[in-house]
Write an enzyme that holds these catalytic residues in place. Structure first.
Site, mmCIF file in Angstrom:
data_model
loop_
_atom_site.group_PDB
_atom_site.id
_atom_site.type_symbol
_atom_site.label_atom_id
_atom_site.label_comp_id
_atom_site.label_asym_id
_atom_site.label_seq_id
_atom_site.Cartn_x
_atom_site.Cartn_y
_atom_site.Cartn_z
ATOM 1 N N LYS A 1 -29.014 24.253 28.712
ATOM 2 C CA LYS A 1 -28.377 23.347 28.403
ATOM 3 C C LYS A 1 -28.721 22.140 29.341
ATOM 4 O O LYS A 1 -28.223 21.883 30.589
ATOM 5 C CB LYS A 1 -26.808 23.212 28.398
ATOM 6 N N CYS B 1 -30.052 15.274 45.269
ATOM 7 C CA CYS B 1 -28.927 16.063 46.030
ATOM 8 C C CYS B 1 -29.459 15.957 47.673
ATOM 9 O O CYS B 1 -28.439 16.076 48.078
ATOM 10 C CB CYS B 1 -29.157 17.319 45.354
ATOM 11 N N GLU C 1 -25.704 25.194 42.657
ATOM 12 C CA GLU C 1 -26.316 24.354 43.365
ATOM 13 C C GLU C 1 -25.625 22.790 43.189
ATOM 14 O O GLU C 1 -25.653 22.256 42.272
ATOM 15 C CB GLU C 1 -27.954 24.069 42.994
ATOM 16 N N GLU D 1 -20.870 10.983 48.293
ATOM 17 C CA GLU D 1 -22.025 10.769 47.719
ATOM 18 C C GLU D 1 -22.306 9.788 46.633
ATOM 19 O O GLU D 1 -22.144 10.153 45.600
ATOM 20 C CB GLU D 1 -22.338 12.255 47.145
ATOM 21 N N THR E 1 -17.841 19.451 39.273
ATOM 22 C CA THR E 1 -18.010 20.169 38.082
ATOM 23 C C THR E 1 -18.226 21.795 38.499
ATOM 24 O O THR E 1 -17.903 22.589 37.810
ATOM 25 C CB THR E 1 -19.058 19.514 37.403
HETATM 26 P P1 NAD Z 1 -22.628 16.762 36.778
HETATM 27 O O1 NAD Z 1 -21.875 17.798 37.227
HETATM 28 O O2 NAD Z 1 -21.864 15.546 36.019
HETATM 29 O O3 NAD Z 1 -23.325 17.384 35.258
HETATM 30 C C1 NAD Z 1 -24.378 18.573 35.438
HETATM 31 C C2 NAD Z 1 -24.301 19.166 34.312
HETATM 32 O O4 NAD Z 1 -23.021 19.910 34.002
HETATM 33 C C3 NAD Z 1 -24.611 18.697 32.737
HETATM 34 O O5 NAD Z 1 -25.397 19.214 32.109
HETATM 35 C C4 NAD Z 1 -23.123 18.609 32.336
HETATM 36 O O6 NAD Z 1 -23.204 18.220 30.803
HETATM 37 C C5 NAD Z 1 -22.465 19.789 32.566
HETATM 38 N N1 NAD Z 1 -20.961 19.871 32.592
HETATM 39 C C6 NAD Z 1 -20.306 18.644 32.916
HETATM 40 N N2 NAD Z 1 -19.042 19.111 32.972
HETATM 41 C C7 NAD Z 1 -19.002 20.586 32.890
HETATM 42 C C8 NAD Z 1 -18.202 21.522 32.767
HETATM 43 N N3 NAD Z 1 -16.802 21.097 32.718
HETATM 44 N N4 NAD Z 1 -18.416 22.891 32.545
HETATM 45 C C9 NAD Z 1 -19.739 23.223 32.547
HETATM 46 N N5 NAD Z 1 -20.678 22.019 32.317
HETATM 47 C C10 NAD Z 1 -20.368 20.848 32.540
HETATM 48 O O7 NAD Z 1 -23.908 16.542 37.474
HETATM 49 P P2 NAD Z 1 -24.901 15.128 37.390
HETATM 50 O O8 NAD Z 1 -24.046 13.857 37.389
HETATM 51 O O9 NAD Z 1 -25.565 15.486 36.108
HETATM 52 O O10 NAD Z 1 -25.856 15.400 38.613
HETATM 53 C C11 NAD Z 1 -25.610 14.802 39.707
HETATM 54 C C12 NAD Z 1 -25.079 15.678 40.821
HETATM 55 O O11 NAD Z 1 -25.920 16.982 40.712
HETATM 56 C C13 NAD Z 1 -25.051 15.207 42.226
HETATM 57 O O12 NAD Z 1 -23.750 15.551 42.905
HETATM 58 C C14 NAD Z 1 -26.138 15.988 42.752
HETATM 59 O O13 NAD Z 1 -25.952 16.124 44.072
HETATM 60 C C15 NAD Z 1 -26.141 17.187 42.104
HETATM 61 N N6 NAD Z 1 -27.259 17.943 42.132
HETATM 62 C C16 NAD Z 1 -27.550 19.154 43.196
HETATM 63 C C17 NAD Z 1 -28.578 19.845 43.171
HETATM 64 C C18 NAD Z 1 -28.779 20.784 43.790
HETATM 65 O O14 NAD Z 1 -29.943 21.773 43.799
HETATM 66 N N7 NAD Z 1 -27.707 21.485 45.043
HETATM 67 C C19 NAD Z 1 -29.784 19.285 42.662
HETATM 68 C C20 NAD Z 1 -29.706 18.203 41.781
HETATM 69 C C21 NAD Z 1 -28.618 17.432 41.551
#
Ligand code: NAD
Length: 486
Positions: free
Chosen positions: A172, A279, A245, A377, A227
């Protein structure tokens, strides 16, 4: 060749599937709608789980060689369409050409290298009496949930090990960047059996259905820490395996012996690569007080040379913020700095009327350690520079965070660099370099930056169950043991 310009579908059981509802995808550099994308219903997800479960029955029996061939075929398919992928990635994500190149080429490399990884059976004991083997069996159907900052690469980081370990997968993408992933699903139909890789598109609700679904054995999630906590709670209902992650607030520590001019470009890109929507971006820059002013001055002058703009223009180095909610979130940090009177060394002024969601590169001059821009962040191009004097103090400040994703240390005195680096609480600590990743290098977060890891054999193992099989070689049930009575 497939058409990348129009017609975005889900891929379920090897078929291209539309949904009753759709949602728009935007170009963040123009705020224009560029496509309508299927919004999966719960029934669509159920179909994907059924298709993945059916495909698992035969995929789990494939040899390591067959799986490796399949991953190489995915790599070939991406490679053959790489120009289309790069252009579409820039259009939907906003990242300039060089960033799109890095991500798409990286995705090809990852498929090919993970294809070389496998987990042979472990012979724990093989004596005249017993044989004990631990196998690494696939889990079943995996759900991969991906964010919007590196939509293709982070999907591949899940698809490649999941398939290599014998699982099938449902990906997804983020609702903000669904287009390249939809095309990846479409392409995969020519190289994978139906149902091995499924792509469903939709919003956060779809993610929630996945984390609660009884037919999904594991969730590989990349996204925000908050999340991630929802995912963990929801997955508890079926005790799913999890890789999380999550977010980071990576410190970089700069020693007094650096050459400010020489190091400024590296420190700049450490923080602002992918417009700081990364990230592992440096999110707190601790500079020794002896060189603080000089490093700040050099960073400001370097920042002024960097072109922010539409990623499709050839000289653009940084694109827009990827989506409207993130743009509003990043602006809060600017307002908080202004409200509290922190000094912007460069940037700080937002043109809300700009065509896209653009934010200028901004450096905040030594704000308090407990300010929002330091503690949280921002995930946007606003970087606090902080002064330090004593090594013990800067290590304590760097570690004083619930996050623990990455960190870096910079200086000529390599003994000091290593001494400081070894005390930083983070999954990856880079010394005099940054953002070097490898399919052979475990990547994951400490503390609230995650659970488990991706990449390397450790990451591959997270897509398996331990399956220990013991054989007692001495028993012979064929010969009856005479009873006492006889
Ligand atoms: P997000 O958590 O808003 O969304 C990530 C994904 O989760 C999306 O596909 C979203 O639709 C889905 N999602 C949202 N709510 C959900 C729920 N309750 N249950 C299941 N799925 C759900 O994150 P974002 O804004 O897309 O990305 C940015 C964040 O990701 C930042 O905090 C960044 O640091 C982190 N990130 C971490 C890594 C890593 O490897 N550690 C890499 C890239 C980004």
């Amino acid at each position: 060749m497939i058409n990348f310009k129009t017609d975005y579908s889900m891929t379920i059981g090897g078929k291209l599937v539309k949904a009753k509802a759709t949602f728009p995808a935007y170009n963040p550099a123009t705020r224009e709608v560029i496509a309508q994308v299927p919004e999966a219903s719960e029934a669509d997800l159920n179909s994907a789980v059924d298709a993945a479960a059916a495909a698992f029955k035969s995929w789990r029996k494939t040899s390591v060689k067959e799986r490796a061939q399949a991953l190489n075929a995915i790599a070939d398919a991406i490679e053959a369409n790489q120009e289309s992928f790069k252009a579409l990635l820039t259009q939907e994500q906003g990242k300039p050409r060089a960033g799109a190149e890095w991500e798409i080429v990286g995705s090809i490399i990852w498929c090919r290298e993970i294809a070389k990884q496998s987990l042979p059976d472990e012979i724990v004991e093989d004596t005249a009496d017993r044989r004990v083997i631990t196998r690494f069996s696939p889990l079943g159907v995996v759900g991969g949930i991906v964010p919007w900052n590196f939509p293709v690469l982070l999907a591949i980081w899940k698809i490649a090990p999941a398939l290599m370990a014998g699982n099938t997968i449902i990906i997804k993408p983020s609702p903000f960047t669904p287009l390249c992933t939809a095309k990846l699903g479409e392409l995969s139909r020519s190289v994978l059996p139906p149902g091995v890789l499924n792509v469903v598109t939709g919003g956060d609700e779809l993610g929630k259905w996945m984390t609660a679904h009884r037919g999904i054995a594991k969730i590989a999630f990349t996204g925000n820490t908050e999340t991630g906590k929802h995912v963990m709670r929801s997955a508890a209902g079926t005790l799913k395996r999890l890789t999380l992650e999550l977010g980071g607030n990576d410190p970089a520590i700069v020693l007094a012996d650096v050459d400010p001019k020489a190091i400024a470009p590296q420190l700049f890109w450490a923080a602002f690569q992918n417009n700081a929507q990364f990230c592992n971006a440096t999110k707190r820059l601790y500079v020794h007080e002896d060189v603080y002013d000089a490093v700040l001055r050099e960073l400001v002058s370097f920042a002024k040379t960097v072109k922010v703009g539409d990623g499709s223009e050839p000289d653009t180095q940084l694109g827009p913020i990827q989506n409207a909610p993130q743009y509003e979130k990043v602006l809060e940090y600017f307002e908080d700095c202004k409200r509290n009177g922190y000094r912007f060394a460069v940037g700080g002024e937002i043109d809300r009327k700009a065509k896209g969601w653009f934010v200028p590169v901004t450096l905040v001059d030594n704000p308090p350690e407990d300010s929002r821009v330091v503690v949280e962040e921002p995930f946007g191009p606003i970087l606090p520079l902080l002064k330090w004097k004593s090594e013990a103090d800067v290590i304590a400040r760097a570690n004083d965070t619930p996050y623990g994703l990455g960190a870096s240390v910079w200086g000529k005195d390599t003994a000091a660099v290593e001494r400081i680096g070894s005390q930083l609480e983070a999954g990856t600590v880079w010394l005099n370099e940054i953002h070097q990743y490898s399919p052979y290098q475990a990547f994951g977060g400490h503390k609230q930056s995650g659970l488990g890891c991706e990449n390397s054999l450790h990451g591959l193992m997270e897509y398996t169950n331990w399956h220990t099989i013991t054989l007692n070689k001495k028993v012979n049930f064929g010969r009856a043991t005479p009873s006492k009575a006889a």
